[in-house]
Enzyme design. Structure first.
Site, PDB file in Angstrom:
ATOM      1  N   MET A 168      40.550   2.620 -61.492  1.00  0.00           N
ATOM      2  CA  MET A 168      41.561   3.355 -60.745  1.00  0.00           C
ATOM      3  C   MET A 168      41.016   4.689 -60.251  1.00  0.00           C
ATOM      4  O   MET A 168      41.138   5.039 -59.069  1.00  0.00           O
ATOM      5  CB  MET A 168      42.794   3.578 -61.615  1.00  0.00           C
ATOM      6  CG  MET A 168      43.930   4.280 -60.909  1.00  0.00           C
ATOM      7  SD  MET A 168      44.564   3.375 -59.464  1.00  0.00           S
ATOM      8  CE  MET A 168      45.498   2.084 -60.283  1.00  0.00           C
ATOM      9  N   GLU A 187      46.481   5.627 -70.405  1.00  0.00           N
ATOM     10  CA  GLU A 187      47.915   5.936 -70.472  1.00  0.00           C
ATOM     11  C   GLU A 187      48.318   6.425 -71.861  1.00  0.00           C
ATOM     12  O   GLU A 187      49.039   5.748 -72.605  1.00  0.00           O
ATOM     13  CB  GLU A 187      48.734   4.697 -70.096  1.00  0.00           C
ATOM     14  CG  GLU A 187      48.754   4.383 -68.615  1.00  0.00           C
ATOM     15  CD  GLU A 187      49.633   5.334 -67.831  1.00  0.00           C
ATOM     16  OE1 GLU A 187      50.829   5.083 -67.680  1.00  0.00           O
ATOM     17  OE2 GLU A 187      49.104   6.365 -67.368  1.00  0.00           O
ATOM     18  N   LYS A 237      46.115  12.828 -71.741  1.00  0.00           N
ATOM     19  CA  LYS A 237      46.364  13.432 -70.433  1.00  0.00           C
ATOM     20  C   LYS A 237      46.540  14.948 -70.566  1.00  0.00           C
ATOM     21  O   LYS A 237      46.025  15.724 -69.748  1.00  0.00           O
ATOM     22  CB  LYS A 237      47.598  12.783 -69.791  1.00  0.00           C
ATOM     23  CG  LYS A 237      47.358  11.328 -69.375  1.00  0.00           C
ATOM     24  CD  LYS A 237      48.615  10.691 -68.791  1.00  0.00           C
ATOM     25  CE  LYS A 237      48.404   9.218 -68.462  1.00  0.00           C
ATOM     26  NZ  LYS A 237      47.473   8.976 -67.372  1.00  0.00           N
ATOM     27  N   SER A 290      51.507   5.424 -64.516  1.00  0.00           N
ATOM     28  CA  SER A 290      52.403   4.424 -63.932  1.00  0.00           C
ATOM     29  C   SER A 290      53.734   4.343 -64.656  1.00  0.00           C
ATOM     30  O   SER A 290      54.674   3.734 -64.154  1.00  0.00           O
ATOM     31  CB  SER A 290      51.735   3.049 -63.942  1.00  0.00           C
ATOM     32  OG  SER A 290      51.413   2.665 -65.271  1.00  0.00           O
ATOM     33  N   HIS A 306      51.299   8.018 -58.261  1.00  0.00           N
ATOM     34  CA  HIS A 306      51.044   6.691 -58.814  1.00  0.00           C
ATOM     35  C   HIS A 306      50.441   5.794 -57.737  1.00  0.00           C
ATOM     36  O   HIS A 306      51.127   5.339 -56.819  1.00  0.00           O
ATOM     37  CB  HIS A 306      52.355   6.098 -59.350  1.00  0.00           C
ATOM     38  CG  HIS A 306      52.234   4.701 -59.845  1.00  0.00           C
ATOM     39  ND1 HIS A 306      53.302   3.823 -59.890  1.00  0.00           N
ATOM     40  CD2 HIS A 306      51.157   3.993 -60.318  1.00  0.00           C
ATOM     41  CE1 HIS A 306      52.896   2.661 -60.362  1.00  0.00           C
ATOM     42  NE2 HIS A 306      51.614   2.739 -60.622  1.00  0.00           N
TER      43      HIS A 306
END
Length: 701
Positions: free
Chosen positions: A328, A400, A405, A427, A448
């Site tokens: 990603m 995630e 993060k 997401s 996103h």
């Protein structure tokens, strides 16, 4: 009625017809055009003896934009006779133009899509200007229509049945001028406007007796007609291949294009044009075309035009930091570099960052060497935080996990440019919670992206409780710079797209628990118009990830969390190591990464005795599961507009294109919103309270 075509005859007898609708920024095939074309063709016929040739060009930046979609979307069955008469007029005038007995050249100075290309095909010779952004083609199939001003009839006669269908008509492809030349849609490409007109005049002088091939004695259709033994032997494969391409989904437009092409190839040109008209009118008066025009033209224009962007002035982004060099992050970095932005791609090690840059090297493989080198030169791969100095935007694309993060933002925030945009590619994780870990929550926002980033057009921008208008405007502008369509939604676990597609997957996997055969579930989805079966999609997503996201929902919702039959199936398969495609096994078996057959061990997964469920119920359970949750998103304020919901569902999560979107599906359901509510209540009685409709539906006021 206002004239939209200027007529000018030179002393040498060459008439230039200049398409120039004074009331619009682009020429369209509206009633004013039809009246104007009739007038200029009447004049050409009257002055024929003084005319040596005709040049058709445009005073606009584009040559001709196509049909008048605002009028086309309003057409009802009661309008069919009037629409048929209008099409007969338009085609009759183009037919008179190409049989005038004088050479006619299209000097295509910009994009010629749909009706514009049909005008050009009615000319004997086509020269295209190699203008930046210029495209030629027939996008009608993507709007639920067919090229109905001669496009089907003429391309079949120019190229032959098979090539016309597979190269142009069924693909909706928009060709660059050089590619249009290679495909045979134009005859020459020039570099300057001066060469365009000079080339047209030179061709007229050299071909005083020009005529269309199909109006020339001895003409034979390339590849033969359907009565030719060689083509007749291939004909059964045409509908079979189309059905395979559509995966069983019945789409009216591709089927009508195929029918018009095959039927038209068996008759003379004028009869073929009539056949084409009848198929187009049927499509125009149907609901599917209205759904698709509404979504893929009007809604897309609204979203891309900035309906969700605050009206504030912000500085453009110039240098982007991307945190996390996985697939990603690497995809985001490539998209930024391709858009002309300098990018710093950071990971925990130099090796990991280099692997992310290597992904970009693969993606530029088909580009010209000079362009590829320029893109790669804009990407700096690093493990050094200091390399992010001066970046005015950062997009985080790490695992995630909220704590991870927060950690990476805390690490990089001090070295970024003052006031840099802080964006997370999460997401599902709520943006408001993540923003608590940064010093400037007003500059924090969700961006996103969808995988693969280089192909998926949607960007879901998520606004947290403290996100400021400037941050939203900057994120929106950056998304448009990257060529994305940005929908804007408010914060909430799963936001819009991830939350709604989760309902789709849960419903499908729940069917498996009911004892419904897996192949029936997959076929129901494909025949409803979904691009991928839900069990195949679950394998792509990863059952392990689905479990992790569900646990996050459960932890957040506590006693309000509702367990579903699908959860046990996912847990069981994941526990068996069948986590999906990445694991080499899931609902499907895989060999060397390629999906094979559905796993033979799925049948025992049923936790209830199987029952016969009508195919229509299976299909509507999937469609309603998503639409009902989209209605909840609208009611809860997660969705800011129906338009964003419809575009997000079409471009991001594969809701069937024929519906025009997850919320338009409610409005267009037989009987309107009331009919949708009645059917939802039926499904609730049969399959569970999750189908109970809300008290108020959009459009039911």
């Amino acid at each position: 009625m206002t004239a939209t075509i200027a007529y000018h005859r030179d002393p040498d007898g060459v008439v230039t017809l200049t398409l120039d609708d004074p009331g619009q920024s682009a020429n369209t095939m509206n009633r004013a055009y039809a009246a104007s074309m009739t007038a200029v063709v009447d004049r050409l016929v009257a002055e024929k003896d003084a005319v040596t040739g005709v040049i058709v060009t445009s005073a606009k930046q584009t040559f001709f934009a196509g049909g008048d979609l605002p009028e086309m979307i309003k057409v009802t069955s009661a309008d069919a006779p009037a629409v048929t008469a209008l099409l007969d007029t338009v085609k009759g005038d183009l037919r008179r133009l190409e049989t005038l007995g004088r050479p006619v050249v299209a000097a295509i100075n910009g994009s010629a899509l749909g009706g514009g290309l049909e005008i050009a095909l009615a000319c004997h010779h086509r020269i295209a200007l190699d203008a930046g952004g210029s495209r030629l083609g027939f996008p009608e199939v993507t709007l639920g229509l067919l090229p109905g001003a001669g496009g089907v009839t003429r391309t079949v006669r120019m190229m032959g049945l098979a090539k016309a269908l597979t190269t142009v008509l069924l693909t909706g492809r928009q060709f660059r001028p050089a590619d249009a030349l290679a495909a045979g849609l134009v005859d020459a490409v020039v570099a300057t406007p001066e060469e365009l007109i000079a080339g047209a005049r030179a061709w007229i002088a050299a071909h005083p007796d020009a005529a269309q091939p199909w109006d020339t004695p001895g003409y034979r259709m390339p590849g033969g007609t359907p009565t030719s033994p060689s083509l007749a032997a291939q004909l059964p494969a045409f509908p079979a291949n189309l059905r395979k391409q559509l995966k069983g989904n019945r789409m009216p437009a591709p089927e009508a294009i195929l029918a018009a092409a095959v039927e038209g190839a068996q008759v003379d040109v004028d009869t073929a044009l009539t056949v084409e008209t009848r198929h187009l009118v049927t499509l125009l008066t149907g609901q599917v075309a209205k759904n698709m025009i509404g979504a893929f033209f009007f809604d897309l224009k609204t979203v891309n035009g900035g309906a969700g962007r605050p009206a504030v002035e912000v500085a453009p982004t110039t240098r982007v930091a991307v945190l996390g060099a996985g697939m990603m992050g690497a995809g985001i970095a490539y998209a930024c570099a391709r858009a002309g932005l300098d990018v710093v791609l950071k990971d925990v090690t130099e090796e990991a960052a280099a692997r992310g840059r290597a992904h970009a090297e693969k993606l530029v493989g088909r580009l010209p060497a000079e362009k590829a080198a320029a893109i790669l030169a804009r990407i700096t791969a690093t493990a050094d935080v200091a390399a992010l100095a001066g970046c005015d935007a950062v997009i985080e694309a790490v695992f995630e996990d909220p704590e991870l993060k927060r950690k990476v933002f805390a690490e990089v925030e001090p070295v970024l440019a003052e006031g840099a945009l802080l964006a997370s590619n999460t997401s599902t994780l709520p943006i408001t919670g993540l923003a608590a870990g940064v010093a400037r929550p007003a500059d924090f926002i969700g961006m996103h992206f969808f995988s693969p980033v280089d192909k998926m057009p949607l960007l879901e921008i998520v606004v947290g409780e403290q996100t400021g208008d400037a941050a939203l405007a900057r994120a929106f502008d950056l998304g448009r710079r990257l060529g994305k369509t940005p929908i804007v939604v408010n914060d909430g676990r799963g936001f819009f797209t991830s939350r709604v597609i989760g309902r789709f997957l849960d419903e499908a996997i729940g069917m498996l628990a009911e004892g419904i055969p897996a192949p029936s579930i997959e076929q129901a989805a494909l025949q409803a118009g979904y691009p991928t079966g839900p069990l195949a999609l679950a394998d792509e997503v990863s059952l392990t990830l689905m479990r992790r996201i569900r646990r996050q929902f459960e932890a957040a919702q506590g006693a309000d969390f509702a367990a579903m039959p699908s959860h046990g199936v996912v847990d069981l398969l994941d526990g068996l190591g069948r986590a999906g495609r990445a694991a080499g096994q899931g609902f499907y078996d895989y060999e060397n990464g390629r999906r094979g057959r559905l796993w033979s061990g799925l049948a025992p997964m049923a936790t209830a005795e199987g029952r016969a469920v009508p195919l229509a119920d299976l299909q509507e359970r999937l469609l309603f599961a998503e639409s009902l949750d989209a209605l909840r998103c609208l009611d809860e304020g997660v969705l800011r507009s129906e338009t964003d919901g419809d575009i997000g569902s079409l471009l991001g999560i594969g809701f069937p294109a024929w519906t025009g979107g997850v919320l338009r599906y409610v409005r267009q359901y037989p009987g309107g919103p009331a009919g949708f509510a009645a059917r939802a209540s039926e499904l609730a009685k049969l399959y569970g309270d999750r189908f109970t409709p809300p008290a108020r539906l959009p459009g039911s006021e």
